[in-house]
Design a protein around this motif. Structure first.
Motif, PDB file in Angstrom:
ATOM      1  N   ASP A 310       0.831  -1.210   0.000  1.00 54.74           N
ATOM      2  CA  ASP A 310       0.000   0.000   0.000  1.00 54.74           C
ATOM      3  C   ASP A 310       0.861   1.254   0.000  1.00 54.74           C
ATOM      4  O   ASP A 310       0.553   2.242  -0.684  1.00 54.74           O
ATOM      5  N   ARG A 313       2.215   1.905  -3.464  1.00 56.33           N
ATOM      6  CA  ARG A 313       1.174   2.332  -4.392  1.00 56.33           C
ATOM      7  C   ARG A 313       0.724   3.766  -4.103  1.00 56.33           C
ATOM      8  O   ARG A 313       0.579   4.585  -5.015  1.00 56.33           O
ATOM      9  N   MET A 314       0.558   4.113  -2.813  1.00 57.25           N
ATOM     10  CA  MET A 314       0.014   5.415  -2.452  1.00 57.25           C
ATOM     11  C   MET A 314       1.041   6.544  -2.567  1.00 57.25           C
ATOM     12  O   MET A 314       0.715   7.655  -2.982  1.00 57.25           O
ATOM     13  N   PHE A 316       4.411   6.234  -4.068  1.00 61.30           N
ATOM     14  CA  PHE A 316       5.297   6.247  -5.239  1.00 61.30           C
ATOM     15  C   PHE A 316       4.613   5.791  -6.531  1.00 61.30           C
ATOM     16  O   PHE A 316       5.273   5.704  -7.568  1.00 61.30           O
ATOM     17  N   ARG A 317       3.309   5.467  -6.455  1.00 65.83           N
ATOM     18  CA  ARG A 317       2.549   5.025  -7.629  1.00 65.83           C
ATOM     19  C   ARG A 317       3.176   3.785  -8.266  1.00 65.83           C
ATOM     20  O   ARG A 317       3.287   3.658  -9.482  1.00 65.83           O
ATOM     21  N   VAL A 318       3.631   2.866  -7.421  1.00 66.94           N
ATOM     22  CA  VAL A 318       4.270   1.629  -7.878  1.00 66.94           C
ATOM     23  C   VAL A 318       3.390   0.444  -7.484  1.00 66.94           C
ATOM     24  O   VAL A 318       3.051   0.290  -6.306  1.00 66.94           O
ATOM     25  N   GLU A 319       3.040  -0.379  -8.479  1.00 70.64           N
ATOM     26  CA  GLU A 319       2.240  -1.569  -8.233  1.00 70.64           C
ATOM     27  C   GLU A 319       3.153  -2.794  -8.159  1.00 70.64           C
ATOM     28  O   GLU A 319       4.007  -2.989  -9.025  1.00 70.64           O
ATOM     29  N   GLU A 409       7.683  17.249  -9.094  1.00 68.35           N
ATOM     30  CA  GLU A 409       7.356  15.984  -8.434  1.00 68.35           C
ATOM     31  C   GLU A 409       8.105  15.832  -7.110  1.00 68.35           C
ATOM     32  O   GLU A 409       7.556  15.323  -6.125  1.00 68.35           O
ATOM     33  N   THR A 471       9.883   8.695 -13.183  1.00 69.37           N
ATOM     34  CA  THR A 471       9.663   7.736 -12.096  1.00 69.37           C
ATOM     35  C   THR A 471      10.776   7.842 -11.064  1.00 69.37           C
ATOM     36  O   THR A 471      11.879   8.303 -11.347  1.00 69.37           O
TER      37      THR A 471
END
Length: 564
Positions: A310, A313-314, A316-319, A409, A471
């Protein structure tokens, strides 16, 4: 009015006889007898040029004439590099003897001597005058004629009495790279000798040096030094772990370093009174700026696999749902236990502990663009400490890099990492065409906050972004859990701090060598600099520090703290 240190003390030239080193014969050898290296039996063959150096040393210290000489081969720092030789009492002690020396690998000249001090029921240290005379004679015996040294100071260091010798030309001292130190134990023996970079033996022609006849006066130098405002008020954080609660020191540090160059960052040209700083210092090539960040005060904590996924994902926007995960815990140097969440394919049989150092290594057959992700947290609190991503075989991109996007960013991320409310942040941008690196340090009460031994490449927050894609490549957080900051109002005035520093290390007229490593030449400058002189060789292989705390002024007490 401030005094400027002047080179007027008595000295002995390099033509002194080495025999004056001794007050009495040692080990049955007369101090003036022609002791040869043959008397010191060699266990392992010693190269001829080193043999000559050993022979010279044995003549100066006859107690070594009965020793076994053990050749130890090359040594490479820290502080001094050359050829090691051990002086053992017997062949059986060849491996255990602590009496050793380092000689120049090319010339055989002595660079360092270290003999075991002898305890004495009744200490018999030489007097200050005797110590100076014997130290000067020892150095004269090492180097022969040509170089003039002056005994600058005599001081007690633990159980040793140490004499500092400085090189003098035209009645002006050379910078401390040309100094050497000689120490005596409680029985009066010479047991320690060191020189910085072997410059003791370097010949310097007086004709290559600027004449000191037209320099500005001592009073002018002090005024120019003060006008240059060489001090910076900072908060210094002790070396800490992430979970520590620490108290910051309010300190005046010298801008642009102390020991990383041939002069301090405050040195002045003795003719113009302008700073001697080179034009390509980090402060000029990478200037910082201050921004205001409104922090959200969010707490980023991960102690379990779902929390770790989580967080990535929240924030660093990494899945990572489709990637295998390994969890590994370890602690280093008595620090806190760290928890490593490691995502990606590393191949069969790779231990979890090795995956950390193999983040950039992908197994054969991996597709281009495949990724490894690493999240590091404090195992006890779950606090976020580091995140990094590595990509397999990244392809060159024709897309124009977008540095402005990277900065935007980075500032958005800082808002989510910093405490709630307004935060002043000092930003320095590093990197290259491919990557943007943002080094961020907080300002408290308008004062920058730095950690002791904090490198210039790392801040309390360090953000590295892939400029092709936008990224995250690496994010590192290096701040203690909580800090107690003294109020700015407690600090002494800058003028008072400068006065205390000048009282401790008065300005001194000195010849300062500036090497041109590409051309292999040396340019000599005549400057006024603080009279601090180093006591040991320093290794700079670990990179540059943000703050040189070799000495600083305690901004509350006014005491000059020396940490060398």
């Amino acid at each position: 009015m401030f005094k400027v240190k002047r080179t007027v003390s008595w000295f002995l030239s390099g033509t002194l006889a080495a025999a004056t080193v001794f007050t009495a014969p040692l080990s049955g050898a007369d101090a003036t007898s022609p002791v040869t290296v043959a008397q010191a039996q060699s266990v392992v063959a010693v190269p001829m040029h080193v043999t000559k150096g050993v022979q010279k040393l044995v003549k100066l210290l006859p107690e070594l004439s009965s020793r076994y000489v053990v050749y130890g081969g090359d040594v490479d720092g820290p502080g001094v590099s050359g050829v090691a030789v051990t002086f053992a009492q017997s062949a059986a002690e060849a491996e255990s003897s602590m009496d050793d020396a380092i000689f120049d690998g090319q010339t055989g000249e002595l660079l360092r001597l270290n003999l075991t001090p002898k305890a004495a029921a009744k200490p018999a240290y030489p007097t200050e005058k005797q110590a100076k005379t014997r130290a000067l004679a020892f150095v004269a015996g090492l180097q022969g004629t040509g170089n003039t040294y002056q005994a600058r100071e005599v001081y007690k260091n633990k159980d040793l009495l140490t004499v500092r010798l400085v090189r003098v030309l035209n009645n002006v001292v050379l910078d401390d790279d040309y100094d050497c130190l000689v120490s005596f134990d409680a029985s009066g023996r010479i047991v320690w000798f060191s020189t910085f970079d072997g410059r003791l033996y370097e010949k310097v022609s007086p004709s290559s040096l600027p004449s000191p006849q037209r320099v500005i006066s001592a009073d002018q130098a002090v005024k120019k030094w003060q006008e240059s405002r060489p001090l910076e008020l900072v908060y210094l954080l002790p070396i800490h772990n992430h979970s520590d609660q620490v108290e910051a020191k309010l300190a005046y540090v010298l801008k642009n370093g102390i020991i990383t160059q041939q002069h301090t960052g405050s040195a002045l040209d003795a003719f113009s009174g302008k700073r001697l700083l080179p034009t390509n210092t980090r402060s000029t090539t990478m200037p910082s700026k201050t921004i205001n960040v409104t922090g959200t005060g969010e707490k980023w904590v991960a102690q379990t696999e779902p929390q770790a996924r989580d967080l990535l994902r929240m924030l660093f926007r990494v899945e990572t749902e489709k990637l295998p995960l390994s969890i590994y815990e370890a602690s280093y140097d008595d620090g806190p236990v760290l928890r490593y969440f490691i995502w990606g394919n590393f191949g069969e049989g790779v231990p979890d502990a090795d995956k950390i150092s193999r983040m950039s290594t992908f197994p054969e057959g991996s597709s281009n663009g495949e990724q490894h992700h690493l999240l590091v947290t404090d195992a006890k609190t779950g606090e976020l400490l580091e995140f990094s991503t590595k990509v397999n075989n990244p392809q060159w991109s024709n897309v124009k890099t977008d540095k402005k996007r990277d900065r935007t960013e980075a500032e958005k991320l800082l808002k989510r990492l910093t405490p709630s409310g307004s935060n002043q942040i000092q930003i320095t941008e590093d990197g290259n065409e491919r990557y943007t690196s943002i080094v961020a340090d907080p300002l408290v009460n308008g004062i920058p906050v730095y950690g002791i031994n904090q490198s210039v490449e790392n801040g309390m927050y360090t953000i590295r972004i892939d400029s092709w894609t936008g990224t995250w490549e690496r994010v590192n957080i290096n701040k203690p859990a909580s800090v107690k900051y003294p109020a700015r109002s407690q600090a002494l005035k800058e003028q008072v701090a400068m006065t205390r520093l000048l009282q401790t290390f008065p300005l001194e007229l000195a010849y300062i060598h500036q090497p041109d490593y590409k051309k292999g030449t040396i340019i000599w400058k005549l400057g006024y600099d603080l009279s601090f002189r180093q006591t040991r060789s320093h290794c700079f292989c670990g990179g540059e520090f943000k703050v040189d705390d070799t000495f600083y002024v305690d901004a509350i007490t006014g005491k000059v703290i020396v940490n060398e």
